[in-house]
Each structure stands twice: as C-alpha cells, then as structure tokens.
Write an enzyme that holds these catalytic residues in place. Structure first.
Site, PDB file in Angstrom:
ATOM      1  N   SER A  89      66.828  30.193  43.476  1.00 28.43           N
ATOM      2  CA  SER A  89      67.469  31.457  43.806  1.00 28.43           C
ATOM      3  C   SER A  89      66.938  31.933  45.151  1.00 28.43           C
ATOM      4  O   SER A  89      66.276  32.946  45.249  1.00 28.43           O
ATOM      5  CB  SER A  89      67.190  32.485  42.707  1.00 28.43           C
ATOM      6  OG  SER A  89      65.834  32.456  42.342  1.00 28.43           O
ATOM      7  N   THR A 192      61.661  31.499  43.218  1.00 30.73           N
ATOM      8  CA  THR A 192      61.352  31.961  44.575  1.00 30.73           C
ATOM      9  C   THR A 192      60.512  30.945  45.338  1.00 30.73           C
ATOM     10  O   THR A 192      59.671  30.278  44.751  1.00 30.73           O
ATOM     11  CB  THR A 192      60.560  33.279  44.449  1.00 30.73           C
ATOM     12  OG1 THR A 192      61.428  34.262  43.925  1.00 30.73           O
ATOM     13  CG2 THR A 192      59.980  33.737  45.765  1.00 30.73           C
ATOM     14  N   VAL A 221      64.694  45.975  44.209  1.00 28.80           N
ATOM     15  CA  VAL A 221      63.816  45.174  45.058  1.00 28.80           C
ATOM     16  C   VAL A 221      62.678  44.662  44.187  1.00 28.80           C
ATOM     17  O   VAL A 221      62.101  45.416  43.401  1.00 28.80           O
ATOM     18  CB  VAL A 221      63.264  46.021  46.229  1.00 28.80           C
ATOM     19  CG1 VAL A 221      62.212  45.235  47.006  1.00 28.80           C
ATOM     20  CG2 VAL A 221      64.401  46.442  47.152  1.00 28.80           C
ATOM     21  N   GLY A 222      62.373  43.380  44.338  1.00 29.52           N
ATOM     22  CA  GLY A 222      61.299  42.790  43.542  1.00 29.52           C
ATOM     23  C   GLY A 222      59.987  42.753  44.292  1.00 29.52           C
ATOM     24  O   GLY A 222      59.783  43.449  45.294  1.00 29.52           O
ATOM     25  N   ASP A 223      59.101  41.908  43.828  1.00 31.85           N
ATOM     26  CA  ASP A 223      57.772  41.788  44.431  1.00 31.85           C
ATOM     27  C   ASP A 223      57.780  41.002  45.739  1.00 31.85           C
ATOM     28  O   ASP A 223      56.914  41.183  46.595  1.00 31.85           O
ATOM     29  CB  ASP A 223      56.818  41.097  43.448  1.00 31.85           C
ATOM     30  CG  ASP A 223      57.311  39.700  43.065  1.00 31.85           C
ATOM     31  OD1 ASP A 223      58.541  39.514  42.906  1.00 31.85           O
ATOM     32  OD2 ASP A 223      56.474  38.791  42.934  1.00 31.85           O
ATOM     33  N   GLY A 244      58.201  34.652  39.702  1.00 32.21           N
ATOM     34  CA  GLY A 244      58.342  35.108  38.322  1.00 32.21           C
ATOM     35  C   GLY A 244      59.003  36.469  38.282  1.00 32.21           C
ATOM     36  O   GLY A 244      59.766  36.821  39.180  1.00 32.21           O
ATOM     37  N   GLY A 246      59.231  39.953  39.061  1.00 36.06           N
ATOM     38  CA  GLY A 246      58.581  40.781  40.070  1.00 36.06           C
ATOM     39  C   GLY A 246      58.018  42.081  39.532  1.00 36.06           C
ATOM     40  O   GLY A 246      56.970  42.559  39.986  1.00 36.06           O
TER      41      GLY A 246
END
Ligand code: SD4
Length: 332
Positions: A89, A192, A221-223, A244, A246
């Site tokens: 992804s 990621t 928004v993720g990590d 993983g 986030g």
C-alpha cells in the site's frame, strides 16, 4: 536471497530472546551490552520494512555508490516502491480511503542538522517521498497536508497521476458493498515502506511512504508522516521505521522510543521489542491486537527488527550482502 535468521539464531531463538527482552524492558539500565550481535556491523547499510524492501535497499545501495549521498539513496529506494503497483500500500496501486481516493503519507529525515520534511493526505502525486524532500529543502516548514501539499507538489512540477489501479477499484467496490450497513468502516491492509540508511561516516537518513490504512476515513493521517512515530533518525544514534496500525504507534512516538532505547545501549532488535512491550503495557490490549512492527539500525550498521505480526520481516543490505531477515516476534 537468504532468509536465514541473523547469525544462525532460529526464529524460535528470536522468540525466546524476545521473552528475555520482556524482562529487560522495564528494568532497562542506562547502558546494556548489545545482544544478538552476531551479524557483523557494516556501513553503508540500508534496512527497510518487509520483504519488498529488499529491492528498495538494493536501489539505495546503487544510488549511494553513484552519488555518495545517503539521502538521495533513501529517497530513490523508496521511489522504486512508490512506482511499483504490485506491492503493498505504497504510491501507485495504494489502497484508497473510504471515499475511494488514494491519500498518501510520507516523510523523510536527514541526520546531519536533524532536517525533515513530511506530507500527509496527499492525493494524485506518485512520489510523496520526493514531495516531502522538497518540503524539507525548499520551504521553511516541516509538514504540508491535503490540498496544500498537493498544490505545493504541482507548483514544484510533480505531475498529476491517477494512483488507483483497476484491481484496487474492484476491491474498493466490493468492500463498499459489504460495508454498506457498517459504521464506521472496517479498515484493512498495511504494507508501508520505511527505509533507513547509514553512510560510510555513520550519517543517518530515513524515509517512510504509504497510502496508510486501507479504507480509512478521508483525511485520516497515520503514523508514517509523523516524525518520531512512523520514522525517526538521530545522527548520533541511528534510525527506526514502523509499519502496522498507525494509531497504535503514533500515540506513543514509537520510533522515537526505539531510537532512545538504542541510545541507552540496546541492540536495534532489543530496542524494537522493548518499545513494543512498553506500548503494549500502556495500551492494555493483547499484543496480538496491536499490529505494530519496527525496524532499526544504529550508526555502526547493527540492525534488527521486532513486531507483533508473525509475518513481519525486514530487509538489510550492505555493500557485500542483501538479505530478508526474520524479525523478533513479540508475543507477550
Ligand atoms: C498507517 N502505519 O497508515 C501505516 C500503515 C502501514 O504497513 O504501516 N502499513 O497506519
């Protein structure tokens, strides 16, 4: 490609070691002798998340040989993954959000001067890692998000690209039909790329790029673009990257924790496992529900990884070797 465990330690051995690490976490003294040190450290060195990171590492190695720039090397390695629609992804073929739009997150860091750039919720641009680098080098800011990030990218000459592949559209349609009654939507998938490089002099650069959690709420928004969460480097220590869920990394500044654990003397794999245990202790849920995985390398080229996902592995590439290695599987 070799998948043998580091220095002949079996996966089972790694798991056993991770149990020892468990005890060490809360007791961690200021300096500990590095464990699992059987792979000789070597620089330059590139480490990254997942098996698909190996090709990115090898691209980084090649670029480093040509340019002697670890920052160029990291950026170019990640670009390779961003333009390959077949994996995970990241970039082209990334998993769309709940509205069917691919929104990308990325950041880049350079140890000397602690420089950083980041973009989040960026749509229609193939190489968020390069946009993040432009933010770092051409603006007074560190992070741009959403439409502002997209406009900046367009002004910088990045072409507009349709990131959705037919396969992803089909899967999204199926998901949408299944989710019609469910609220909020169940997110899926994670793959990621986080890549950290060490140059010959021990300088550190790192980058992280993702479309984030699949079918996420628009604007989520993720990590990955958050410095200290999905990626962190410190030129006097090394760097770490995460993959993983986030939400279970960014509440804890996961990669910052990993780097700080290395600063206090832990081997990178120990530092990753110790961080996971600290997170789990604070979170309270069982380890198997967290989906958090870290890869780390110190400035001498010692590297390691640990995760709660049994499938998590990482790639490590030096001038002489390039391997996919098992991560410590942290089970409790
Ligand atoms: C996120 N951490 O957006 C990312 C997803 C990921 O491997 O790592 N996938 O939560």
């Amino acid at each position: 490609m070799s998948t043998k465990p580091q220095g002949g330690i079996s996966r089972r051995g790694f798991i056993a070691n991770s149990t020892l690490i468990a005890t060490a976490v809360s007791l961690a003294p200021a300096r500990r002798a590095p464990a699992q040190q059987s792979v000789p450290a070597a620089v330059p060195c590139f480490v990254s998340t997942w098996k698909f990171g190996q090709l990115a590492n090898e691209r980084s190695r090649q670029v480093y040989q040509e340019t002697h720039s670890v920052l160029d090397a990291v950026e170019q390695g990640i670009r390779l993954v961003e333009e390959d629609a077949s994996n995970g992804s990241v970039g082209l073929g990334g998993i769309p959000n709940a509205d069917g739009i691919v929104q990308l997150d990325a950041c880049i860091m350079y140890g000397p001067g602690q420089k950083a750039g980041s973009v989040a919720a960026l749509s229609g641009i193939l190489h968020p890692i390069s946009v993040a680098r432009q933010v770092m080098e051409k603006t007074r800011h560190v992070m741009l998000v959403g439409e502002g990030a997209r406009q900046f990218a367009l002004r910088e000459g990045f072409p507009e690209v349709d990131l959705l592949t037919e396969e992803r559209v089909e899967a999204w349609n199926k998901w949408k039909a299944e989710q019609a009654a469910a609220e909020p939507p169940e997110p899926v998938g994670h793959d990621t790329i986080a890549l950290v490089g060490i140059d010959k002099r021990g300088n550190v650069a790192g980058g992280c790029s993702t479309s984030g959690m699949g079918y996420k709420l628009p604007g989520r928004v993720g990590d990955s673009p958050i410095l200290g969460s999905g990626l962190y480097v410190d030129n006097s220590v090394g760097g770490a990257g995460a993959t993983g869920v986030g939400e279970n990394v960014m509440r804890f500044c996961g990669c910052f924790m990993v780097v700080e654990a290395m600063r206090h003397g832990m081997h990178p794999s120990e530092a990753c496992a110790a961080t996971i245990r600290r997170i789990a202790a604070m979170d309270g849920r069982p380890m198997s529900e967290l989906h958090i995985n870290f890869v780390a390398v110190d400035r001498h080229g010692n590297h390691g990884a640990a995760g709660t996902d049994p499938s998590f592995d990482y790639a490590a590439t030096t001038a002489e070797a390039s391997d996919v290695l098992p991560a410590v599987h942290v089970v409790s």
